[in-house]
Design an enzyme around this catalytic site. Structure first.
Site: not given
Ligand code: PBG
Length: 321
Positions: A117, A119, A127, A192, A202, A214, A245, A271, A310
């Site tokens: 990615c 970002c 992104c 996603k 983030r 996004r 996701k 996360s 995690y």
């Molecule tokens: C990158 C990306 C993100 C996550 C994984 N790859 C963040 C986003 O899209 O803002 C999130 C993973 C997480 O929250 O654990 N684009």
């Protein structure tokens, strides 16, 4: 006659005999956040137990994770500097590219995945390439393909495009094949959602968008038919595996993707999903291990072969104790 399902719940041994879903250490992939410097091990405040790690610390962490039974990692990078075209994402000596080489040296058996990615590397935090406040799809594809190529060249086994640009899987497959990386697999973040559950990430990846959000490229949470279309597109563009996701609030979507596609399916326990459990556990409101295992089991039961979490190490510890 009374039907008595309780007969098969009487003892641990019987419950185990008839158990339908089992987690195994090999199911888990551990996300890691690599940062510049040496000897850096900085805990992320909203994700207790998760750290920004410099490359030397990353290699130690990976070795320890391997010893604990983790067989896959996914790397995210915090570059030294950011710019509008995400140069750090596809630099030969970029933070993730260097980390991949270091881990490949120090723990050669570990499966190395790289998040593909932009970002974390763009100054605006989006992104893709931004012009007049919009993320431009096809120009971003070029950069994403370069990023995947540099990760493959550094030694990643699997690249995982997560930018939600249309055509990203096809663009990456084409470049990888053309450059001799036909054996590098693609784990597509196919479905996603634009989710509030990415908040702590983030902070960890320092990748919050500078303006806007996004929603113009990640999916709208209420949609599920559209998710099938996204999965279908990535499948036909050559994805080896498909991801959904976040995980727990999208188990319905996960189970539909499982039903429709006969390739390995992954789910990302993100996360915010991790942080919710951690926070409640720290307050003493829930039993952390129990809720963690119940949550991860639900993700597997819904159809995930692979779970990015995690909690990978703690879950393996709980399984093997
Ligand atoms: C990158 C990306 C993100 C996550 C994984 N790859 C963040 C986003 O899209 O803002 C999130 C993973 C997480 O929250 O654990 N684009």
């Amino acid at each position: 006659m009374i039907h008595r399902p309780r007969r098969l719940r009487r003892t641990d041994a019987i419950r185990s005999l008839v158990r339908e879903t089992r987690l195994a250490p090999e199911n888990f992939v551990l996300p890691l956040f690599v940062c510049p410097g040496t000897g850096v091990r900085r805990e992320i405040s909203s994700m207790p137990g998760v750290f920004n790690l410099s490359i030397d610390e990353t290699t130690k962490e990976v070795a320890a994770a391997y010893d604990a039974g983790v067989r896959g990692i996914i790397l995210f990078g915090l570059p030294e500097t950011k710019d509008p075209v995400a140069s750090g994402a596809y630099a030969e000596d970029g933070i993730v590219q260097r980390a991949i080489r270091a881990v490949r040296q120090s723990t050669p058996q570990m499966i190395i995945m790289a998040d593909t990615c932009l970002c974390e590397y763009t100054s605006h935090g989006h992104c893709g390439v931004v012009r007049e406040g919009e993320v431009i799809n096809d120009e971003s594809l070029e950069l994403l393909a370069q990023t995947a190529l540099s990760q493959a060249a550094a030694g990643a086994d699997i690249v995982a495009p997560s930018a939600m640009m249309d055509g990203q899987v096809g663009a990456i497959r084409e470049v990888l094949d053309r450059e001799g990386f036909e054996n590098t697999a693609i784990l597509a973040y196919a479905v996603k959602y634009a989710s509030g559950f990415y908040g702590p990430f983030r902070e960890a990846a320092q990748s919050a968008p500078e303006f806007g959000d996004r929603r113009a490229y990640q999916m709208d949470p209420p949609n599920v038919r559209e998710a099938m279309r996204e999965a279908d597109l990535d499948y036909s563009e050559g994805a080896d595996m498909l991801m959904v996701k976040p995980a727990t609030v999208y188990l319905d979507v996960l189970s539909m993707v499982r039903e429709r596609f006969d390739i390995p399916i992954a789910a990302y326990h993100v996360s915010g999903e991790y942080a919710l459990i951690k926070a409640a556990a720290q307050k003493g409101w829930i039993d952390e291990e129990r809720v963690m295992m119940e949550t991860l089991t639900s993700i597997k039961r819904a159809g995930a072969d692979i779970i990015l979490t995690y909690y990978a190490r703690e879950a393996i510890k709980a399984l093997t104790k």
